[in-house]
Design a protein around this motif. Structure first.
Motif, mmCIF file in Angstrom:
data_model
loop_
_atom_site.group_PDB
_atom_site.id
_atom_site.type_symbol
_atom_site.label_atom_id
_atom_site.label_comp_id
_atom_site.label_asym_id
_atom_site.label_seq_id
_atom_site.Cartn_x
_atom_site.Cartn_y
_atom_site.Cartn_z
ATOM 1 N N GLU A 6 -5.505 2.448 1.322
ATOM 2 C CA GLU A 6 -6.145 1.845 2.487
ATOM 3 C C GLU A 6 -5.348 0.644 2.979
ATOM 4 O OE1 GLU A 6 -10.864 2.818 1.742
ATOM 5 O OE2 GLU A 6 -9.928 1.174 0.613
ATOM 6 N N SER A 7 -4.820 -0.137 2.048
ATOM 7 C CA SER A 7 -3.996 -1.288 2.418
ATOM 8 C C SER A 7 -2.746 -0.840 3.165
ATOM 9 C CB SER A 7 -3.573 -2.098 1.186
ATOM 10 O OG SER A 7 -4.669 -2.711 0.586
ATOM 11 N N LEU A 8 -2.083 0.179 2.648
ATOM 12 C CA LEU A 8 -0.873 0.677 3.296
ATOM 13 C C LEU A 8 -1.177 1.223 4.690
ATOM 14 C CD1 LEU A 8 0.913 2.458 0.315
ATOM 15 C CD2 LEU A 8 1.566 0.306 1.419
ATOM 16 N N ALA A 9 -2.279 1.927 4.815
ATOM 17 C CA ALA A 9 -2.664 2.466 6.119
ATOM 18 C C ALA A 9 -2.957 1.329 7.098
ATOM 19 C CB ALA A 9 -3.881 3.374 5.980
ATOM 20 N N TYR A 10 -3.645 0.299 6.617
ATOM 21 C CA TYR A 10 -3.968 -0.854 7.467
ATOM 22 C C TYR A 10 -2.690 -1.588 7.888
ATOM 23 C CZ TYR A 10 -5.919 -5.307 8.960
ATOM 24 O OH TYR A 10 -6.227 -6.427 9.671
ATOM 25 N N ILE A 11 -1.784 -1.807 6.949
ATOM 26 C CA ILE A 11 -0.523 -2.480 7.247
ATOM 27 C C ILE A 11 0.256 -1.692 8.295
ATOM 28 C CG2 ILE A 11 1.735 -3.114 6.283
ATOM 29 C CD1 ILE A 11 0.161 -3.765 3.648
ATOM 30 N N ALA A 12 0.305 -0.387 8.134
ATOM 31 C CA ALA A 12 1.014 0.465 9.093
ATOM 32 C C ALA A 12 0.366 0.393 10.474
ATOM 33 C CB ALA A 12 1.044 1.910 8.599
ATOM 34 N N GLU A 13 -0.952 0.350 10.507
ATOM 35 C CA GLU A 13 -1.673 0.263 11.776
ATOM 36 C C GLU A 13 -1.389 -1.058 12.486
ATOM 37 O OE1 GLU A 13 -6.271 -0.121 13.292
ATOM 38 O OE2 GLU A 13 -5.885 1.060 11.489
ATOM 39 N N VAL A 14 -1.447 -2.156 11.743
ATOM 40 C CA VAL A 14 -1.175 -3.474 12.326
ATOM 41 C C VAL A 14 0.268 -3.546 12.808
ATOM 42 C CG1 VAL A 14 -0.985 -5.955 11.831
ATOM 43 C CG2 VAL A 14 -2.985 -4.667 11.037
ATOM 44 N N ALA A 15 1.194 -3.043 12.010
ATOM 45 C CA ALA A 15 2.610 -3.041 12.404
ATOM 46 C C ALA A 15 2.797 -2.273 13.718
ATOM 47 C CB ALA A 15 3.467 -2.439 11.301
ATOM 48 N N ALA A 16 2.141 -1.143 13.832
ATOM 49 C CA ALA A 16 2.248 -0.344 15.054
ATOM 50 C C ALA A 16 1.596 -1.057 16.234
ATOM 51 C CB ALA A 16 1.618 1.028 14.845
ATOM 52 N N ASP A 17 0.421 -1.629 16.014
ATOM 53 C CA ASP A 17 -0.301 -2.322 17.091
ATOM 54 C C ASP A 17 0.514 -3.469 17.679
ATOM 55 O OD1 ASP A 17 -2.454 -0.633 16.761
ATOM 56 O OD2 ASP A 17 -3.726 -2.110 15.749
ATOM 57 N N TYR A 18 1.174 -4.227 16.829
ATOM 58 C CA TYR A 18 1.938 -5.399 17.278
ATOM 59 C C TYR A 18 3.433 -5.133 17.385
ATOM 60 C CZ TYR A 18 -2.327 -8.080 16.636
ATOM 61 O OH TYR A 18 -3.604 -8.566 16.733
ATOM 62 N N GLU A 19 3.844 -3.876 17.195
ATOM 63 C CA GLU A 19 5.239 -3.478 17.273
ATOM 64 C C GLU A 19 6.110 -4.326 16.340
ATOM 65 O OE1 GLU A 19 6.433 -3.374 21.384
ATOM 66 O OE2 GLU A 19 4.777 -2.081 21.927
ATOM 67 N N LEU A 20 5.655 -4.442 15.090
ATOM 68 C CA LEU A 20 6.361 -5.216 14.075
ATOM 69 C C LEU A 20 7.026 -4.279 13.076
ATOM 70 C CD1 LEU A 20 3.562 -7.825 13.280
ATOM 71 C CD2 LEU A 20 5.564 -8.153 14.755
ATOM 72 N N ASP A 21 8.054 -4.773 12.436
ATOM 73 C CA ASP A 21 8.704 -4.043 11.369
ATOM 74 C C ASP A 21 7.705 -3.841 10.233
ATOM 75 O OD1 ASP A 21 11.459 -3.302 10.032
ATOM 76 O OD2 ASP A 21 10.348 -4.530 8.590
ATOM 77 N N LEU A 22 7.639 -2.636 9.714
ATOM 78 C CA LEU A 22 6.674 -2.305 8.668
ATOM 79 C C LEU A 22 6.898 -3.133 7.406
ATOM 80 C CD1 LEU A 22 4.286 -0.568 7.838
ATOM 81 C CD2 LEU A 22 5.895 1.219 7.179
ATOM 82 N N GLU A 23 8.148 -3.312 7.006
ATOM 83 C CA GLU A 23 8.441 -4.081 5.792
ATOM 84 C C GLU A 23 8.027 -5.544 5.950
ATOM 85 O OE1 GLU A 23 12.141 -5.064 2.787
ATOM 86 O OE2 GLU A 23 12.385 -3.503 4.286
ATOM 87 N N ILE A 24 8.326 -6.135 7.102
ATOM 88 C CA ILE A 24 7.933 -7.529 7.352
ATOM 89 C C ILE A 24 6.417 -7.652 7.350
ATOM 90 C CG2 ILE A 24 7.907 -9.347 9.114
ATOM 91 C CD1 ILE A 24 10.776 -8.449 9.827
ATOM 92 N N THR A 25 5.744 -6.686 7.952
ATOM 93 C CA THR A 25 4.278 -6.708 7.983
ATOM 94 C C THR A 25 3.714 -6.627 6.572
ATOM 95 O OG1 THR A 25 4.373 -5.635 10.147
ATOM 96 C CG2 THR A 25 2.237 -5.686 9.054
ATOM 97 N N GLY A 26 4.344 -5.829 5.718
ATOM 98 C CA GLY A 26 3.914 -5.746 4.323
ATOM 99 C C GLY A 26 4.079 -7.064 3.593
ATOM 100 N N VAL A 27 5.189 -7.746 3.829
ATOM 101 C CA VAL A 27 5.417 -9.064 3.213
ATOM 102 C C VAL A 27 4.369 -10.048 3.715
ATOM 103 C CG1 VAL A 27 7.008 -11.026 3.093
ATOM 104 C CG2 VAL A 27 7.874 -8.695 2.818
ATOM 105 N N LEU A 28 4.106 -10.026 5.008
ATOM 106 C CA LEU A 28 3.075 -10.912 5.558
ATOM 107 C C LEU A 28 1.705 -10.616 4.952
ATOM 108 C CD1 LEU A 28 4.096 -11.006 9.321
ATOM 109 C CD2 LEU A 28 4.131 -12.925 7.715
ATOM 110 N N PHE A 29 1.414 -9.336 4.730
ATOM 111 C CA PHE A 29 0.127 -8.970 4.132
ATOM 112 C C PHE A 29 0.027 -9.514 2.702
ATOM 113 C CE2 PHE A 29 -2.992 -6.203 2.074
ATOM 114 C CZ PHE A 29 -4.043 -6.326 2.956
ATOM 115 N N ASP A 30 1.123 -9.451 1.963
ATOM 116 C CA ASP A 30 1.129 -10.024 0.608
ATOM 117 C C ASP A 30 0.844 -11.520 0.654
ATOM 118 O OD1 ASP A 30 1.671 -7.573 -0.531
ATOM 119 O OD2 ASP A 30 3.826 -7.950 -0.754
ATOM 120 N N GLN A 31 1.490 -12.214 1.582
ATOM 121 C CA GLN A 31 1.257 -13.655 1.727
ATOM 122 C C GLN A 31 -0.190 -13.927 2.149
ATOM 123 O OE1 GLN A 31 4.260 -14.747 4.555
ATOM 124 N NE2 GLN A 31 5.838 -14.978 2.987
#
Length: 82
Positions: A6-31
């Protein structure tokens, strides 16, 4: 409790919504996951906006920009999220 799937799906959704790099979005989610323990009312989207706004301000200041110029740069970042 949120599963890792669910976390990965959410991260992917947010990355797509804001047109962000998926890896950067994952790092931001960890923070964010650590930060939200202190600020439980903060959403992930608000956290992202805060991080990018702060980064814009710091980059501007580091390149010699004044307060007004850096404030405008930060405001442009916020507008990009709308």
């Amino acid at each position: 409790m949120i599963t890792s799937e669910e976390s990965l799906a959410y991260i992917a959704e947010v990355a797509a919504d804001y047109e962000l790099d998926l890896e950067i979005t994952g790092v931001l989610f960890d923070q964010y996951s650590e930060y939200v323990k202190e600020e439980p009312e903060l959403t992930f989207e608000e956290f992202i906006k805060d991080e990018f706004t702060a980064a814009a301000w710091m980059c501007c200041a580091a390149s010699g920009g004044g307060v007004q110029e850096c404030t405008e740069a930060a405001e442009q970042v916020l507008e990009a999220f709308e």
